[in-house]
Design a protein around this motif. Structure first.
Motif, mmCIF file in Angstrom:
data_model
loop_
_atom_site.group_PDB
_atom_site.id
_atom_site.type_symbol
_atom_site.label_atom_id
_atom_site.label_comp_id
_atom_site.label_asym_id
_atom_site.label_seq_id
_atom_site.Cartn_x
_atom_site.Cartn_y
_atom_site.Cartn_z
ATOM 1 N N THR A 1 37.032 41.506 25.727
ATOM 2 C CA THR A 1 38.168 40.646 26.051
ATOM 3 C C THR A 1 39.465 41.438 25.912
ATOM 4 O O THR A 1 39.513 42.456 25.211
ATOM 5 N N ILE B 1 44.692 44.218 31.568
ATOM 6 C CA ILE B 1 44.058 43.538 32.700
ATOM 7 C C ILE B 1 42.636 44.070 32.812
ATOM 8 O O ILE B 1 42.435 45.281 32.936
ATOM 9 N N THR B 2 41.639 43.182 32.736
ATOM 10 C CA THR B 2 40.252 43.616 32.850
ATOM 11 C C THR B 2 39.661 43.165 34.184
ATOM 12 O O THR B 2 40.137 42.201 34.801
ATOM 13 N N SER C 1 36.920 41.686 34.498
ATOM 14 C CA SER C 1 36.379 40.338 34.301
ATOM 15 C C SER C 1 37.405 39.281 34.662
ATOM 16 O O SER C 1 37.085 38.246 35.272
ATOM 17 N N GLN C 2 38.663 39.506 34.284
ATOM 18 C CA GLN C 2 39.722 38.563 34.631
ATOM 19 C C GLN C 2 39.902 38.478 36.143
ATOM 20 O O GLN C 2 40.085 37.385 36.695
ATOM 21 N N SER D 1 39.200 35.088 38.414
ATOM 22 C CA SER D 1 40.216 34.518 39.304
ATOM 23 C C SER D 1 39.675 34.334 40.718
ATOM 24 O O SER D 1 39.918 33.314 41.369
ATOM 25 N N ALA E 1 36.341 35.542 30.112
ATOM 26 C CA ALA E 1 37.251 35.465 31.259
ATOM 27 C C ALA E 1 36.925 34.271 32.147
ATOM 28 O O ALA E 1 37.829 33.603 32.672
ATOM 29 N N ALA F 1 39.401 30.974 32.898
ATOM 30 C CA ALA F 1 39.775 30.588 34.259
ATOM 31 C C ALA F 1 39.362 29.164 34.598
ATOM 32 O O ALA F 1 39.523 28.723 35.745
ATOM 33 N N THR G 1 32.138 42.926 38.890
ATOM 34 C CA THR G 1 33.478 43.285 38.417
ATOM 35 C C THR G 1 33.859 44.684 38.873
ATOM 36 O O THR G 1 35.042 44.985 39.038
ATOM 37 N N GLU H 1 48.449 42.630 39.673
ATOM 38 C CA GLU H 1 48.656 41.713 38.552
ATOM 39 C C GLU H 1 49.432 42.403 37.434
ATOM 40 O O GLU H 1 50.338 41.814 36.832
#
Length: 366
Positions: A67, A88-89, A91-92, A96, A119, A123, A167, A211
């Protein structure tokens, strides 16, 4: 620096330290800031110096296992001050994308480390633990604990109609023992068995860098990475300049052979390259010169002769060599011959200095 013809990349250099020219460094993590659990030697101090010079830092990682909170805590332990919002990963990014495709509350099967499920929940998606719960998507990210059982559930879910979302497809990850299997190797298992092509949301997709730019308000971002196919291509696709470091998976031979969208604007051994000027590469007859180094065409379409003790005629004395001036000259000379498509280079050393440099860069002299 972006948007230039391929042979101009690297050629311009940077006459001031990048930390004073670019306002934000968008840093990859694995192979750039740390390798395995340990910081790359000297990098925490270099990043602190870059900050002191006014550069802000953002961290953009394809590693989906952890995370942002965990990543930020690890960075801080290594001496690189970071907050979760600085990270920023992939996974994020995947979460999204899935939320945009299927809406809040959609059932999703995570495959990977804790960062993937976290993540998805953040979301607004519903995390399930098996194919029997009929997920609409499978989000697959790196996790050292991923094994046959998770891969089998992913295969069944995708065969039942779930969208396969990766990912990233990095084939390897750097480690103190050398490259190890990355998420791409595990993604290939699922895609091979199911016969499907995954939707990939991490780098080089520009969404992650975009992002980070939005969060930091960057006007002149510089992407710092060790991979040509994710960090450097991602920078090009996002319209940002890039700095390649050699503390991860890319070596000199791969850089020389890179295709146009995998060619960086700057290169350095490590993040210390943020703190020093980068010399330009100039035309010198039929070849290219950087400092006291010269790369010139040899016999054959992809043969280059590297001279390590070339004395330029006239002009100012060259700046101190950081060990890569010869490689800069080689890259610009070779890329001028191959403006779009990559091709391996056959480098012939003209003197002992050039031979020693090729050995140092891991390139066997021809």
């Amino acid at each position: 620096m972006t948007g230039a013809p391929a042979e101009q990349l690297l050629a311009r250099g940077c006459d001031q330290p990048p930390c004073t020219v670019f306002d934000v460094a968008l840093l990859d993590l694995d192979g750039v800031v740390y390798v395995g659990p340990n910081a790359v030697p000297g990098v925490p101090a270099a990043l602190e110096s870059a900050r002191a010079a006014g550069m802000r830092l953002g961290f953009v990682t394809n590693n989906a296992a952890r995370t942002p909170d965990t990543v930020a805590a690890h960075l801080s332990e290594l001496g690189v001050l970071a907050a979760p919002d600085d990270v920023i990963t992939s996974s994020q990014a995947a979460a999204s994308v899935v939320a945009g495709l299927f809406g809040a509350g959609a059932r999703v099967l995570p495959v990977g480390g804790p960062g993937v499920a976290a993540a998805l929940r953040a979301a607004g998606l519903t995390v399930v633990d098996g194919a029997a719960q009929e997920p609409v998507a499978v989000v697959q990210g790196y996790g050292p604990e991923v094994g046959w059982a998770q891969l089998a559930e992913a295969v069944v879910a995708v065969r039942n109609g779930a969208r396969h979302v990766a990912t990233n497809t990095d084939a390897t990850i750097p480690s103190p023992r050398g490259p190890l299997p990355g998420n791409g190797a595990m993604v290939n298992v699922v895609s091979t068995v199911t016969g499907t092509t995954p939707l990939v949301t991490g780098k080089p997709d520009p969404a992650m860098h975009a992002e980070c730019v939005a969060r930091t308000g960057a006007r002149r971002p510089l992407v710092v990475g060790d991979r040509l196919d994710t960090d450097i291509e991602g920078a090009r696709r996002a319209g940002a300049a890039s700095l390649l470091v050699f503390t991860g998976v890319t070596d000199a031979a791969a850089l020389l052979a890179a295709r146009a969208d995998h060619r960086p604007d700057l290169l350095a051994q490590d993040c210390g390259g943020l703190l020093v000027p980068h010399p330009p590469v100039q035309r010198d007859g039929s070849g290219r010169r950087c400092g006291t180094w010269r790369a010139a065409p040899g016999e054959g379409s992809d043969v280059l002769v590297l001279t390590g003790a070339h004395v330029p005629s006239g002009g100012d004395a060259p700046a101190k060599d950081d060990g890569f001036d010869g490689l800069r000259a080689l890259c610009v000379a070779h890329w001028a011959r191959h403006p779009v498509h990559g091709a391996p280079a056959d480098v012939v050393p003209a003197d002992e200095h050039a031979a020693a440099a090729l050995h140092r860069w891991g390139m066997a002299p021809s």
